[in-house]
Design a protein around this motif. Structure first.
Motif, mmCIF file in Angstrom:
data_model
loop_
_atom_site.group_PDB
_atom_site.id
_atom_site.type_symbol
_atom_site.label_atom_id
_atom_site.label_comp_id
_atom_site.label_asym_id
_atom_site.label_seq_id
_atom_site.Cartn_x
_atom_site.Cartn_y
_atom_site.Cartn_z
ATOM 1 N N PHE A 1 0.796 -1.194 -0.113
ATOM 2 C CA PHE A 1 0.095 -0.038 -0.067
ATOM 3 C C PHE A 1 0.878 1.386 0.146
ATOM 4 C CE2 PHE A 1 -3.079 -2.821 1.976
ATOM 5 C CZ PHE A 1 -3.882 -3.103 0.998
ATOM 6 N N ILE A 2 2.006 1.140 0.821
ATOM 7 C CA ILE A 2 2.955 2.471 0.787
ATOM 8 C C ILE A 2 3.490 2.620 -0.481
ATOM 9 C CG2 ILE A 2 4.930 3.393 1.934
ATOM 10 C CD1 ILE A 2 4.172 2.142 4.376
ATOM 11 N N SER A 3 4.045 1.505 -1.120
ATOM 12 C CA SER A 3 4.723 1.626 -2.670
ATOM 13 C C SER A 3 3.755 2.058 -3.485
ATOM 14 C CB SER A 3 5.382 0.437 -2.844
ATOM 15 O OG SER A 3 4.375 -0.641 -3.059
ATOM 16 N N LEU A 4 2.367 1.678 -3.492
ATOM 17 C CA LEU A 4 1.307 2.014 -4.331
ATOM 18 C C LEU A 4 1.060 3.523 -4.192
ATOM 19 C CD1 LEU A 4 -0.785 1.450 -6.463
ATOM 20 C CD2 LEU A 4 -2.421 0.791 -4.476
ATOM 21 N N ALA A 5 1.010 4.014 -3.105
ATOM 22 C CA ALA A 5 0.706 5.383 -2.872
ATOM 23 C C ALA A 5 1.914 6.186 -3.298
ATOM 24 C CB ALA A 5 0.449 5.510 -1.171
ATOM 25 N N TYR A 6 3.077 5.741 -3.355
ATOM 26 C CA TYR A 6 4.069 6.581 -3.910
ATOM 27 C C TYR A 6 4.125 6.583 -5.350
ATOM 28 C CZ TYR A 6 7.168 8.274 0.151
ATOM 29 O OH TYR A 6 7.627 8.894 1.148
ATOM 30 N N VAL A 7 3.777 5.449 -5.957
ATOM 31 C CA VAL A 7 3.635 5.640 -7.535
ATOM 32 C C VAL A 7 2.595 6.440 -7.800
ATOM 33 C CG1 VAL A 7 2.886 4.025 -9.447
ATOM 34 C CG2 VAL A 7 4.816 3.172 -7.652
ATOM 35 N N ILE A 8 1.427 6.370 -7.317
ATOM 36 C CA ILE A 8 0.487 7.282 -7.671
ATOM 37 C C ILE A 8 0.746 8.748 -7.422
ATOM 38 C CG2 ILE A 8 -1.980 7.882 -7.106
ATOM 39 C CD1 ILE A 8 -2.691 5.188 -6.447
ATOM 40 N N ARG A 9 1.250 9.046 -6.215
ATOM 41 C CA ARG A 9 1.804 10.513 -6.082
ATOM 42 C C ARG A 9 2.781 10.839 -7.098
ATOM 43 N NH1 ARG A 9 6.401 12.264 -3.259
ATOM 44 N NH2 ARG A 9 6.237 14.286 -2.462
ATOM 45 N N ILE A 10 3.694 10.139 -7.470
ATOM 46 C CA ILE A 10 4.675 10.446 -8.513
ATOM 47 C C ILE A 10 4.095 10.734 -9.839
ATOM 48 C CG2 ILE A 10 6.831 9.798 -9.581
ATOM 49 C CD1 ILE A 10 7.692 8.301 -6.989
ATOM 50 N N LEU A 11 3.225 9.698 -10.181
ATOM 51 C CA LEU A 11 2.772 9.843 -11.742
ATOM 52 C C LEU A 11 1.624 11.132 -11.691
ATOM 53 C CD1 LEU A 11 1.437 6.138 -12.409
ATOM 54 C CD2 LEU A 11 3.321 7.450 -13.145
ATOM 55 N N ALA A 12 1.338 11.590 -10.553
ATOM 56 C CA ALA A 12 0.226 12.771 -10.518
ATOM 57 C C ALA A 12 1.236 14.190 -10.307
ATOM 58 C CB ALA A 12 -0.813 12.690 -9.488
ATOM 59 N N ALA A 13 2.584 14.013 -10.661
ATOM 60 C CA ALA A 13 2.959 15.145 -10.264
ATOM 61 C C ALA A 13 2.944 16.554 -11.062
ATOM 62 C CB ALA A 13 4.708 14.907 -10.403
ATOM 63 N N PRO A 14 2.966 16.663 -12.381
ATOM 64 C CA PRO A 14 2.803 15.575 -13.516
ATOM 65 C C PRO A 14 4.208 15.051 -13.806
ATOM 66 C CG PRO A 14 2.365 17.809 -14.427
ATOM 67 C CD PRO A 14 2.765 17.821 -13.182
ATOM 68 N N TYR A 15 4.014 13.670 -13.548
ATOM 69 C CA TYR A 15 5.413 12.751 -13.739
ATOM 70 C C TYR A 15 6.207 13.222 -15.029
ATOM 71 C CZ TYR A 15 8.084 8.968 -15.051
ATOM 72 O OH TYR A 15 9.317 8.046 -15.294
ATOM 73 N N ALA A 16 7.561 13.451 -15.119
ATOM 74 C CA ALA A 16 8.430 13.814 -16.248
ATOM 75 C C ALA A 16 7.964 15.208 -16.828
ATOM 76 C CB ALA A 16 8.470 12.745 -17.145
ATOM 77 N N TRP A 17 6.764 15.607 -17.112
ATOM 78 C CA TRP A 17 6.371 16.735 -17.843
ATOM 79 C C TRP A 17 6.605 17.836 -17.020
ATOM 80 C CZ3 TRP A 17 5.522 16.461 -22.912
ATOM 81 C CH2 TRP A 17 5.330 14.939 -23.598
ATOM 82 N N ASN A 18 7.099 17.813 -15.753
ATOM 83 C CA ASN A 18 7.520 18.816 -15.012
ATOM 84 C C ASN A 18 8.954 19.364 -14.906
ATOM 85 O OD1 ASN A 18 8.353 16.667 -13.704
ATOM 86 N ND2 ASN A 18 7.242 17.722 -11.644
ATOM 87 N N ARG A 19 9.659 18.539 -15.980
ATOM 88 C CA ARG A 19 11.192 18.565 -16.093
ATOM 89 C C ARG A 19 11.768 18.146 -14.996
ATOM 90 N NH1 ARG A 19 13.487 22.223 -20.374
ATOM 91 N NH2 ARG A 19 11.842 23.117 -21.562
ATOM 92 N N ILE B 1 6.814 4.175 -17.491
ATOM 93 C CA ILE B 1 7.758 5.123 -16.622
ATOM 94 C C ILE B 1 9.230 5.569 -17.542
ATOM 95 C CG2 ILE B 1 9.881 4.704 -14.989
ATOM 96 C CD1 ILE B 1 8.350 2.364 -13.618
ATOM 97 N N GLY B 2 9.527 4.844 -18.314
ATOM 98 C CA GLY B 2 10.464 5.080 -19.232
ATOM 99 C C GLY B 2 10.133 5.856 -20.557
ATOM 100 N N GLY B 3 8.835 5.282 -21.132
ATOM 101 C CA GLY B 3 8.505 5.885 -22.279
ATOM 102 C C GLY B 3 7.755 7.245 -22.028
ATOM 103 N N ASN B 4 7.076 7.165 -21.012
ATOM 104 C CA ASN B 4 6.659 8.808 -20.676
ATOM 105 C C ASN B 4 7.602 10.046 -20.593
ATOM 106 O OD1 ASN B 4 4.914 10.571 -20.157
ATOM 107 N ND2 ASN B 4 4.193 9.932 -18.127
ATOM 108 N N ALA B 5 8.802 9.229 -19.780
ATOM 109 C CA ALA B 5 9.792 10.274 -19.530
ATOM 110 C C ALA B 5 10.446 10.590 -20.763
ATOM 111 C CB ALA B 5 10.852 9.649 -18.416
ATOM 112 N N MET B 6 10.866 9.469 -21.643
ATOM 113 C CA MET B 6 11.361 9.873 -23.054
ATOM 114 C C MET B 6 10.856 10.827 -23.686
ATOM 115 S SD MET B 6 12.900 7.354 -25.705
ATOM 116 C CE MET B 6 11.066 6.924 -26.451
ATOM 117 N N ALA B 7 9.318 10.440 -23.722
ATOM 118 C CA ALA B 7 8.445 11.620 -24.620
ATOM 119 C C ALA B 7 8.748 12.905 -23.984
ATOM 120 C CB ALA B 7 6.911 11.133 -24.405
ATOM 121 N N ALA B 8 8.520 13.002 -22.810
ATOM 122 C CA ALA B 8 8.810 14.368 -22.305
ATOM 123 C C ALA B 8 10.171 15.072 -22.559
ATOM 124 C CB ALA B 8 8.460 14.488 -20.694
#
Length: 690
Positions: free
Chosen positions: A418-436, A483-490
């Motif tokens: 549950f803790i790892s799931l919460a962290y994954v959701i939190r990071i993806l909502a950053a917005p992940y990678a697109w905030n540089r 993880i990697g594809g989204n970051a590469m696109a950004a």
């Protein structure tokens, strides 16, 4: 005489097929006539087993795709996006990459010493022994630009990372070769695809780091078999391999020391105590000698001050971060798994658990050592160890049943899930990678591994059937692509968005490389908000540019940088030009970093009513030193002194954007050389142009 007697019935199709199948050469598509439809002799000859057809060598059965296909795929991912972009804009020399926007953090800081190494002159010591590699690449491809030379090194490093990590996963965890390659590929996509775009822990240092880590596990195996000489050899390999990156090395050294100590205590406790005593005395003697060297010898003083500019600070404050929490969760997860595993599986679990405990200590070393060395950098080791741990758990759940009652599943795997799931959701909502913030790639990679490992552990403890390999592969690859594809696109979105602004400076880069000898310095300003021409000029040409980021990493005293700031302030209005904030940051010489590393503790101390001075003392923030250095520079800015000779030594060349021209007040004997409509170069008349 008939072929078959009355007592022997001729074999039917089923018997014939079974016979051929047991010989290993039966082919269902083979057309065979009934033995009664041909001459008797031919019938028996048809039933005679054929010689097995030679099988294809292993290298031709799936290995070509790995050993040949992987380097080709990595090359396409390295050069391909830039080639496609060049073709899209109609560039004739579409295979050339003369400049980079350097979107990934710290890339410009590494490109400058790479460019220097290509010329054989190195003043900023950031790439260590890889300077030789860059020199060899430059000699092999003499017309290569700095980015192109780095791309060759990047391709070599990231390809090696894929192969070495696969072998290390197989060697450490015991998973099959195909699964090891799958996990290595998944990790590569998630972690190295973007973070490997810059030199450092995720590119050319990575293969050496993982080799050092797996070397410790081999040491443990050798000690178990009492092969002492082999254990010593592998200890040397582990330490030497990991020594290229301090944060890999410290983790490996602590883990290796714990491994040896535990084995000695178990097998020869007297020897262990004797070695502990000898080690303690030796450490004290070394500390005294080392303290003498760094305080009383010129070379030692330069070394310690350079290390401080690389963010060494003095503090006993414990370091807290998300990566520390992750390390603690992995540790307790392996403790829970160890408690329910069979005795045959416990050694492998114990090795990985000790690795996590050792890594936790390296995060927490400051209370014991009194130093802060950018402790957050140990998160790169945490990300790698997370995938080693995932491979160990996958191997465990597929090879061994749990000894635990499925009705009494421990709560710890649920907690880590549950803790790892919460962290994954939190990071993806950053917005992940697109905030540089591309460091989130690292964070998401190791939290994702913990999430999957926790789920596997829960299923295993409940006695459920292990996941099918295809299902597991689909989940892991899909997550890695996210993880990697989204970051590469950004990354490429921002890279190609900023690249035209950099390409407009290519004539300037070419002029500098043609006319400014390696090792001769250039001065310039930042060039405007959001665009640092000093960093770009240093990165694309490999020349020493004041005040690019790398000017802090020369082997010299701290005061040398401050004195250069004071000299240039006599000829450049940094305050009115908008460079004052950058100069103030430079004058701190990276000592400000530790001041921002303890937000939780600072809030607590404020709540307790402690003064700022007391808080700074507790967290090791040298604020008074930072303020004194800035006051030293600011005084020269407020009361400029025009020291002509000193300025000519520091700035034989000055690159000035047209928009900043009015802020420079150069000596009269500096001649103006227009390079583009927007950029001018000034050089002293006494300076010889090549």
């Amino acid at each position: 005489m008939p072929v078959f007697s009355a007592a022997v019935k001729p074999p039917g199709w089923l018997g014939y097929a079974a016979f051929r199948l047991t010989m290993g050469v039966y082919e269902p598509s083979l057309h065979v006539m009934s033995p009664f439809a041909v001459a008797p002799g031919d019938a028996w000859s048809m039933m005679t087993p054929k010689e097995p057809r030679p099988t294809k060598p292993r290298i031709l059965r799936g290995e070509v795709e790995w050993w040949l296909g992987a380097p080709i795929a990595v090359a396409l991912l390295t050069w391909g996006p830039y080639w496609v972009r060049n073709l899209a804009i109609g560039r004739k020399d579409w295979t050339r990459i003369p400049a980079l926007a350097a979107t990934v953090f710290d890339l410009t800081a590494y490109l400058q010493p790479i460019g220097q190494a290509m010329t054989g002159v190195v003043t900023a010591h950031l790439i260590g022994p890889f300077a030789l590699l860059m020199r060899l690449i430059a000699l092999t491809f003499p017309n290569a630009s700095v980015p192109e030379a780095w791309f060759v090194a990047r391709w070599m490093a990231t390809t090696a990372a894929l192969f070495v990590f696969a072998w290390c996963l197989e060697r450490w965890s015991g998973v099959g070769r195909n699964m090891a390659r799958l996990l290595s590929l998944s990790f590569w996509i998630a972690f190295i695809l973007v973070l490997g775009m810059k030199p450092g822990f995720a590119s050319w240092l990575f293969p050496f780091g993982v080799l050092g880590m797996v070397g410790v596990t081999i040491v443990g195996e050798r000690l178990t078999k009492r092969r002492i000489i082999s254990a010593i050899v592998w200890s040397a390999i582990a330490l030497t391999s990991s020594s290229l990156y301090a944060w890999y090395f410290l983790f490996v050294a602590v883990w290796l020391g714990v491994t040896w100590f535990l084995w000695l205590v178990k097998n020869t406790p007297r020897v262990a105590l004797s070695l502990a005593a000898i080690g303690s005395v030796s450490a004290c003697v070394f500390a005294v000698v080392f303290a003498y060297w760094i305080t009383l010898t010129p070379a030692g003083i330069v070394w310690i001050e350079l290390t401080q500019r690389l963010s060494l600070s003095y503090t006993h404050m414990i370091f807290i971060s998300g990566s520390v929490l992750l390390t603690m969760l992995w540790t307790v997860l392996f403790g829970a798994i160890y408690a329910v595993a069979s005795s045959d599986d416990r050694p492998k679990i114990e090795v990985t658990g000790i690795a996590w405990l050792s890594l936790l200590f390296t995060f927490f070393h400051s209370p014991f050592t009194g130093h802060y060395i950018q402790n957050d950098h140990f998160r790169s080791a945490a990300a790698i160890l997370s995938w080693f741990a995932l491979a160990v758990i996958w191997s465990l759940v597929h090879q061994s049943p749990t000894t635990h009652d499925a009705r009494r599943t421990r709560f710890i795997p649920y907690l880590t899930l549950f803790i790892s799931l919460a962290y994954v959701i939190r990071i993806l909502a950053a917005p992940y990678a697109w905030n540089r913030d591309f460091l989130n790639v690292l964070q998401l990679t190791h939290w994702f591994a913990l999430l999957i490992a926790s789920w596997l552990a829960i299923r295993w403890m409940q006695g459920k059937k292990p996941l099918e390999t295809k299902t597991f592969a689909t989940i892991v690859l899909s997550g890695s692509l996210l993880i990697g594809g989204n970051a590469m696109a950004a990354t490429y979105f921002y890279e190609f968005k900023d690249l035209p602004k950099i390409e407009a400076l290519i004539p300037v880069f070419n002029w500098v490389k043609a006319n400014v000898p390696p090792g001769i310095s250039i001065c310039t300003g930042q060039g405007g908000e959001g665009f640092n021409i000093d960093d770009m000029l240093a990165a694309q040409t490999g020349r020493v540019v004041h005040f690019s980021h790398t000017t802090m990493y020369h082997k010299e005293r701290d005061v040398a940088l401050l004195d250069r700031l004071r000299v240039i302030s006599g000829f450049f209005d940094a305050g009115t030009a908008g460079d004052q904030v950058n100069w103030q940051l430079l004058s701190s010489e990276n000592q400000f970093i530790v001041c921002a590393q303890y937000p939780v503790q600072v809030k607590l101390f404020h709540a307790l009513g402690l003064s700022e001075d007391r808080i700074d003392a507790l967290i090791g923030c040298p604020r008074k030193t930072i303020d004194a250095r800035w006051a030293y520079v600011k005084d020269a800015m407020d009361h400029p002194i025009r020291d002509m000779e000193a300025f000519k030594r520091v700035c034989p060349f000055v690159v000035v954007p047209n928009a900043k021209k009015s802020y420079w007040h150069l000596p009269d004997d500096y001649r103006e050389i227009p390079v583009t409509n927007e950029i001018y170069v000034f050089a002293s008349i006494s300076t010889d142009l090549r």
